[in-house]
Write an enzyme that holds these catalytic residues in place. Structure first.
Site, PDB file in Angstrom:
ATOM      1  N   TYR A  15       3.679 -14.596   1.175  1.00 46.20           N
ATOM      2  CA  TYR A  15       2.538 -14.922   1.980  1.00 46.20           C
ATOM      3  C   TYR A  15       2.259 -16.439   2.032  1.00 46.20           C
ATOM      4  CZ  TYR A  15       1.543  -9.929   2.343  1.00 46.20           C
ATOM      5  OH  TYR A  15       1.435  -8.576   2.688  1.00 46.20           O
TER       6      TYR A  15
ATOM      7  N   LYS B 177      11.934  -5.478  -6.297  1.00 44.98           N
ATOM      8  CA  LYS B 177      13.069  -5.162  -5.494  1.00 44.98           C
ATOM      9  C   LYS B 177      14.377  -5.975  -5.884  1.00 44.98           C
ATOM     10  CE  LYS B 177      14.740  -2.916  -1.608  1.00 44.98           C
ATOM     11  NZ  LYS B 177      14.721  -1.409  -1.658  1.00 44.98           N
TER      12      LYS B 177
ATOM     13  N   ASP C 132      10.439   0.842  -2.974  1.00 46.94           N
ATOM     14  CA  ASP C 132      10.651   2.018  -2.104  1.00 46.94           C
ATOM     15  C   ASP C 132      10.447   3.161  -3.084  1.00 46.94           C
ATOM     16  OD1 ASP C 132      12.703   0.920  -3.470  1.00 46.94           O
ATOM     17  OD2 ASP C 132      14.273   1.572  -2.020  1.00 46.94           O
TER      18      ASP C 132
ATOM     19  N   ASP D 194      -0.091  -5.655  -1.924  1.00 43.29           N
ATOM     20  CA  ASP D 194      -0.720  -5.685  -0.601  1.00 43.29           C
ATOM     21  C   ASP D 194      -0.661  -4.125   0.051  1.00 43.29           C
ATOM     22  OD1 ASP D 194      -2.296  -5.801   1.650  1.00 43.29           O
ATOM     23  OD2 ASP D 194      -1.137  -7.488   2.545  1.00 43.29           O
TER      24      ASP D 194
ATOM     25  N   ASP E 271      -3.295  -0.467  -1.044  1.00 43.16           N
ATOM     26  CA  ASP E 271      -3.779   0.157   0.161  1.00 43.16           C
ATOM     27  C   ASP E 271      -3.450   1.554  -0.190  1.00 43.16           C
ATOM     28  OD1 ASP E 271      -5.203  -1.918   1.109  1.00 43.16           O
ATOM     29  OD2 ASP E 271      -4.536  -1.355   3.324  1.00 43.16           O
TER      30      ASP E 271
END
Ligand code: NAD
Length: 356
Positions: free
Chosen positions: A135, A190, A222, A246, A250
């Site tokens: 980001y 990852k 994942d 992020d 959620d």
């Protein structure tokens, strides 16, 4: 203890008023000062984060934030949109650690889309690094590709990047949080594909050696996304980068099914923090007096715990929230047959009564 109170837009003013009521009912002395932020600040001063609001936030020990945004601002230039106020506060206060607890209250088990036995008693804490990662990558934007199969075609890219100190400080935050809970940290990465996250994994493992009392395990993102819906209770503290955090925070929040219940905290290196509900300004129900104030009240409890070091008061608020749920009081978003529907102010007043 100085608190900057920034209610913002939509239901922000209604829910923050309830949290302020609860704070005032504690026998602690706070200095609370309110300022405009978001769309309300844009309307009054032409900017979502006016200089005076930023100064107030910088000088306070903690910021109690409602929510910002409304569809009517969607046509403004991006730097003037209400949501930019949050990014500005994060940047200027150096808020790099985002805490998002996902707690399932016994009385609200039915609100989850998962089976009750998977969700009952859920209490996990996602810690998201907030100021690095893709980001904040460079460069961005569109350009013409100079190499590869599609050289000459239009392309865009963002770079994923972390420095060692950025990973070290968020890892310390996670291990220290785990010490106050069940001494377990899952670091999500990852590393099998991304060099940035192999680095992340190595640095988190290095820092983990300083916390021999905390068990550390690593999981690919994942798999973490799958396990969160398959067996969420196997997690305790989860630490991860900005983008994975992020998405996973959620996902974890939604496991509980009740967006009006979920608090959050964003902290800097000196434990100064911004505390806000996980939801937005809900323009669809603003002004109706029906918004659930509990996420904001629970954010105030986090503020007492992390920035103001008032653990006992934080626990008092959390116990009071549990008590009103046991009493069967529900705002519309968590209402179910057999419970009592109340409005925003009634819910706030009930929490104040339950403090006693
Ligand atoms: P939202 O979270 O505001 O609302 C989503 C749905 O949940 C709506 O139906 C709303 O009525 C309901 N809801 C949210 N909070 C509730 C509460 N406390 N009690 C009862 N119901 C509640 O998300 P959205 O509709 O996508 O966004 C609305 C505005 O909020 C947008 O302008 C968006 O940019 C902004 N937003 C701000 C923040 C923030 O301030 N941190 C976060 C997310 C969205």
């Amino acid at each position: 203890m100085k608190i900057a109170v920034l209610p913002g837009d939509g239901i922000g003013t209604e829910i923050v008023a309830q949290a302020v009521k609860v704070l005032e009912a504690l026998d602690l002395s706070f200095e609370m000062e309110t300022a405009l932020v978001g769309g309300a600040a844009y309307d009054a001063h032409g900017h979502p984060l006016p200089e005076a609001t930023l100064r107030l936030a910088q000088q306070a020990d903690a910021v109690l934030f409602g929510a910002v945004g409304d569809w009517k601002y969607d046509t403004l230039d991006r730097p003037l949109r209400p949501e930019q106020a949050i990014l500005g506060l994060r940047k200027h206060l150096g808020l790099f650690a985002n805490f998002r607890p996902a707690i399932c209250y016994e009385q609200l088990v039915g609100a989850s889309s998962l089976k009750p036995e998977l969700i009952a008693g859920l209490d996990i804490l996602i810690i998201r690094e907030l100021t690095g990662d893709i980001y904040f990558g460079q460069p961005r934007g569109r350009r013409v590709a100079t190499d590869g199969l599609f050289a000459g075609a239009e392309e865009a890219f963002d770079t994923m990047r972390y420095t060692r100190p950025e990973i070290e400080r968020i890892a310390h935050v996670a291990f220290q949080a785990a010490r106050k809970r069940s001494q377990r940290v899952t670091s999500v990465d990852k590393a099998n594909v991304l060099e940035t996250f192999q680095f992340w994994k190595d640095v988190v493992s290095d820092i983990g050696k300083q916390y021999p009392d905390v068990a550390l395990d690593h999981m690919y993102v994942d798999n973490a996304a799958m396990q969160l819906v398959r067996e969420p209770k196997k997690f305790d503290v989860v630490v991860t980068g900005n983008m994975f955090g992020d998405i996973l925070s959620d996902e974890a929040a939604m496991l509980t099914g009740s967006i009006g219940m979920l608090p959050s905290a964003s902290l800097n290196a000196t434990n100064q923090g911004l505390y806000e509900p996980s939801h937005g300004s809900a323009p669809d129900i603003a002004g109706k007096g029906i918004a659930n104030p509990l996420a904001t009240i629970l954010s105030a409890a986090m503020m007492l715990r992390y920035s103001l070091k008032q653990e006992a008061a934080a626990q008092r608020i959390e116990a009071a929230v549990k008590r009103v749920l046991v009493q069967g009081l529900r705002t519309s978003d968590i209402f179910s047959p057999g419970t009592t529907r109340v409005g925003t102010a009634e819910m706030g007043a009930a929490v104040v009564r339950a403090l006693a």
